[in-house]
Design a protein around this motif. Structure first.
Motif: not given
Length: 368
Positions: A6, A9-10, A45-46, A49-50, A53, A137
């Motif tokens: 995780l 992803l940042k 897109r991010l 993905l988050s 995840a 999130t």
């Protein structure tokens, strides 16, 4: 580890935030439009993905808040566009439509807020615990207010259309089966009995043979009618309830299927039928594709949810998009807000679990 994944992803989020800054501070303002496109598309897109995840690694599902992409419709003037001018105007219309689509969507701005704040806030919360990070999130990336209501309206619209299509298809199947099956045999019985009546005085033996043939045809017509009724709603389901219907389904299966149940009442008849046929489809998939030696079926009701699981010891690798009937099961459950999840790693075992919110109204009618 999950928190390292995780945290990784940042890093793209930090790089993405630098794109508009570089575009607006360098050579030409012409780079501003591509920078905005990259920023918005990249943030979405991010965010996707988050969400994925957190669903896969943390076990927290976060729904998508985005409305469907609108279609580019041709106006009356569009019929007169030709050559370069047509393509140029169409491209301009597409750009305008895209900006209206993403610009008026509150989820776009929530994504951008999450993109700007998550590298700092998310990192601090991640070090404090995965659950705190998941709550942060979800607060920014889950649908909120009108977006949730709009998604629900679209879902209900889709499920209503699917239910109407399924009903029309089922009526067409019943009509076809009656026309090609029982109705044709009943007409044959009528003709055979007419011939037997003509031969009764002159050829009693021949008339007796025709009557015997008519009886056999009538028996076949009754069998076909029973099969047709069973395909609509099995009598055992009406008379004995879901648990006994599933037990009979297991007894008729070519593999050894064990059934465990904890159902202190009966669901509504439409839901009962949907769950029964969903279980039948799942067991059929086991027989066709799993190469299993045995299977197990369990059904329980707790917390206002009916849960039915079908597991097998086969080869695994079941893919809901692979044409194995799983998508049909999902469509069958969707009008009842039901879900189907499949855990089928290569090599097995496979566990398919359906969950449907429901209340049990009447006492169960069961043999045990």
């Amino acid at each position: 580890m999950v928190w390292l994944a995780l945290l990784g992803l940042k890093l793209p989020a930090v790089a993405l935030l630098a794109v508009p800054a570089l575009a607006f501070t360098h050579v030409s303002a012409a780079l501003s439009f591509p920078a905005i496109v990259v920023l918005v598309a990249g943030s979405r897109r991010l965010a996707e993905l988050s969400r994925e995840a957190h669903r896969r690694w943390v076990g927290v599902g976060i729904e998508r808040p985005y409305p469907p992409r609108p279609a580019l419709e041709r106006t009356e003037q569009g019929w007169y566009w030709t050559g370069y001018d047509y393509h140029r105007r169409r491209a301009m219309a597409a750009v305008s439509l895209w900006f209206n689509w993403v610009g008026r969507d509150p989820a776009t701005w929530r994504d951008l807020l999450w993109l700007a704040a998550d590298p700092v806030v998310g990192t601090v919360l991640l070090l404090g615990g995965l659950r705190a990070h998941a709550a942060w999130t979800r607060a920014l990336l889950a649908p909120a207010g009108s977006a949730r209501l709009g998604a629900r309206v679209r879902q209900l619209t889709d499920t209503r259309a699917e239910a109407l299509d399924a009903q029309a298809a089922e009526l067409e199947r019943i009509e076809r089966d009656l026309h090609d099956g029982a109705q044709a045999r009943l007409v044959a019985i009528q003709l055979t009995l007419g011939l037997a009546r003509r031969r009764l005085r002159k050829d009693p033996d021949g008339a007796d043979e025709l009557v015997r043939e008519a009886r056999e045809t009538a028996a076949e017509a009754v069998r076909q009618l029973r099969d047709l009724v069973h395909g609509i709603r099995p009598p055992v389901l009406t008379e004995r309830g879901l648990v006994d219907a599933l037990r009979l389904l297991a007894l008729e299966h070519p593999l050894a299927v064990t059934v465990t149940a904890d159902l202190p009442g009966r669901p509504a008849p439409p839901l009962e039928s949907a769950v029964y046929f969903a279980a039948a489809e799942l067991l059929t998939n086991v027989a066709k594709h799993a190469r299993a030696g045995g299977a197990a079926l369990s059904v329980v009701h707790s917390g206002g949810m009916l849960r039915l699981a079908v597991s097998d010891d086969g080869i695994g690798g079941a893919d809901p998009a692979g044409g194995t009937g799983l998508e049909g099961v999902r469509r069958r459950l969707r009008p009842f807000d039901g879900t189907l999840t499949v855990d089928s790693p290569p090599g097995g075992p496979t566990i398919a679990t359906l969950e449907v919110p429901c209340a049990l109204s009447s006492p169960r009618i069961s043999s045990c």
